[in-house]
Motif scaffolding. Sequence first.
Motif, mmCIF file in Angstrom:
data_model
loop_
_atom_site.group_PDB
_atom_site.id
_atom_site.type_symbol
_atom_site.label_atom_id
_atom_site.label_comp_id
_atom_site.label_asym_id
_atom_site.label_seq_id
_atom_site.Cartn_x
_atom_site.Cartn_y
_atom_site.Cartn_z
ATOM 1 N N TRP A 261 -30.134 -26.663 7.773
ATOM 2 C CA TRP A 261 -31.414 -27.118 8.318
ATOM 3 C C TRP A 261 -32.138 -25.998 9.052
ATOM 4 O O TRP A 261 -33.362 -25.858 8.938
ATOM 5 C CB TRP A 261 -31.202 -28.294 9.275
ATOM 6 N N LEU A 262 -31.394 -25.167 9.792
ATOM 7 C CA LEU A 262 -32.024 -24.041 10.494
ATOM 8 C C LEU A 262 -32.602 -23.037 9.494
ATOM 9 O O LEU A 262 -33.668 -22.461 9.730
ATOM 10 C CB LEU A 262 -31.010 -23.348 11.405
ATOM 11 N N ALA A 263 -31.896 -22.841 8.384
ATOM 12 C CA ALA A 263 -32.427 -21.958 7.338
ATOM 13 C C ALA A 263 -33.702 -22.539 6.752
ATOM 14 O O ALA A 263 -34.682 -21.825 6.499
ATOM 15 C CB ALA A 263 -31.381 -21.757 6.249
ATOM 16 N N LEU A 264 -33.699 -23.861 6.542
ATOM 17 C CA LEU A 264 -34.901 -24.548 6.051
ATOM 18 C C LEU A 264 -36.044 -24.410 7.047
ATOM 19 O O LEU A 264 -37.192 -24.165 6.651
ATOM 20 C CB LEU A 264 -34.585 -26.029 5.817
ATOM 21 N N LEU A 265 -35.741 -24.563 8.321
ATOM 22 C CA LEU A 265 -36.758 -24.448 9.364
ATOM 23 C C LEU A 265 -37.400 -23.060 9.349
ATOM 24 O O LEU A 265 -38.628 -22.922 9.422
ATOM 25 C CB LEU A 265 -36.122 -24.724 10.730
ATOM 26 N N GLY A 266 -36.580 -22.028 9.250
ATOM 27 C CA GLY A 266 -37.105 -20.663 9.223
ATOM 28 C C GLY A 266 -37.936 -20.389 7.987
ATOM 29 O O GLY A 266 -39.035 -19.825 8.065
ATOM 30 N N ALA A 267 -37.421 -20.808 6.824
ATOM 31 C CA ALA A 267 -38.152 -20.566 5.580
ATOM 32 C C ALA A 267 -39.458 -21.352 5.555
ATOM 33 O O ALA A 267 -40.508 -20.823 5.161
ATOM 34 C CB ALA A 267 -37.280 -20.971 4.390
ATOM 35 N N GLY A 268 -39.400 -22.602 6.004
ATOM 36 C CA GLY A 268 -40.607 -23.430 6.018
ATOM 37 C C GLY A 268 -41.675 -22.876 6.936
ATOM 38 O O GLY A 268 -42.878 -22.939 6.631
ATOM 39 N N THR A 269 -41.253 -22.324 8.064
ATOM 40 C CA THR A 269 -42.211 -21.738 9.008
ATOM 41 C C THR A 269 -42.908 -20.523 8.400
ATOM 42 O O THR A 269 -44.130 -20.374 8.488
ATOM 43 C CB THR A 269 -41.500 -21.336 10.314
ATOM 44 N N LEU A 270 -42.129 -19.652 7.768
ATOM 45 C CA LEU A 270 -42.716 -18.464 7.136
ATOM 46 C C LEU A 270 -43.692 -18.854 6.036
ATOM 47 O O LEU A 270 -44.785 -18.272 5.910
ATOM 48 C CB LEU A 270 -41.607 -17.584 6.547
ATOM 49 N N VAL B 254 -40.469 -29.997 6.277
ATOM 50 C CA VAL B 254 -41.558 -29.194 5.696
ATOM 51 C C VAL B 254 -42.916 -29.697 6.167
ATOM 52 O O VAL B 254 -43.792 -28.906 6.542
ATOM 53 C CB VAL B 254 -41.466 -29.217 4.153
ATOM 54 N N VAL B 255 -43.109 -31.017 6.164
ATOM 55 C CA VAL B 255 -44.384 -31.600 6.577
ATOM 56 C C VAL B 255 -44.625 -31.361 8.065
ATOM 57 O O VAL B 255 -45.732 -30.989 8.474
ATOM 58 C CB VAL B 255 -44.422 -33.102 6.249
ATOM 59 N N ALA B 256 -43.612 -31.573 8.897
ATOM 60 C CA ALA B 256 -43.773 -31.376 10.339
ATOM 61 C C ALA B 256 -44.159 -29.936 10.662
ATOM 62 O O ALA B 256 -45.060 -29.680 11.472
ATOM 63 C CB ALA B 256 -42.481 -31.759 11.068
#
Length: 205
Positions: A6-15, A155-157
């Motif tokens: 999830w943290l990896a998803l958070l970082g990728a989604g932010t970028l 992703v939406v958030a």
Amino acid sequence: MNPSVWLALLGAGTLISFTPGAGAVNTMSNALTVGFRRAIWGIAGQQAALLIHILVVAAGLGLLVASSPVAFSIIRYAGSAYLIYLGVRKFLAAPEPEEAASARSLEGPLSMFRRGLWVNLLNPKAVVFFLAFIPQFIEPQKPLLGQYGVLAGTVVAIDVLVMWFFYAAAARSFQRYTRSHRGQKALNRVFGSLFVTVGVLLAFA
């Protein structure tokens, strides 16, 4: 979804959300036209399109779009034409007196939502991107529904926060230019050119 994934998803989604694109241009344009708070309706339309893209990929239809040159090209050129149309209309828009500008700021939420939806939806490269992006964070041996729910929600958030509190907020610094005819004309040309540029890149990049 375990915390590390999830943290990896958070970082990728932010970028990804911070990468400028048609959604960012649309958000800033809305914020200048109707104000920071009401720009959320356009952002909501863009998120609806993201959810549709994720559903398409999850259902396996994204692979069909990605593997069909005809379907891909139809959606791509339709999206490109729509962005160029928005850009030309914005570029040629005449400066408005203060009274007219105030009336225009009353554009309905549904209109902004619909425009945001089409801006993001008519982008087949988003489907191809999600086809490459989503599998990195999904574990096939575990229940898929919950994983897709977490992924979509994250992703939406992220995108809502970036679009509203970065791009829409950044547009505030340009609002002083909307008080003069010269400033309005300059901003219309800048954002019109940006829409056209993104549309051309979508068609030929």
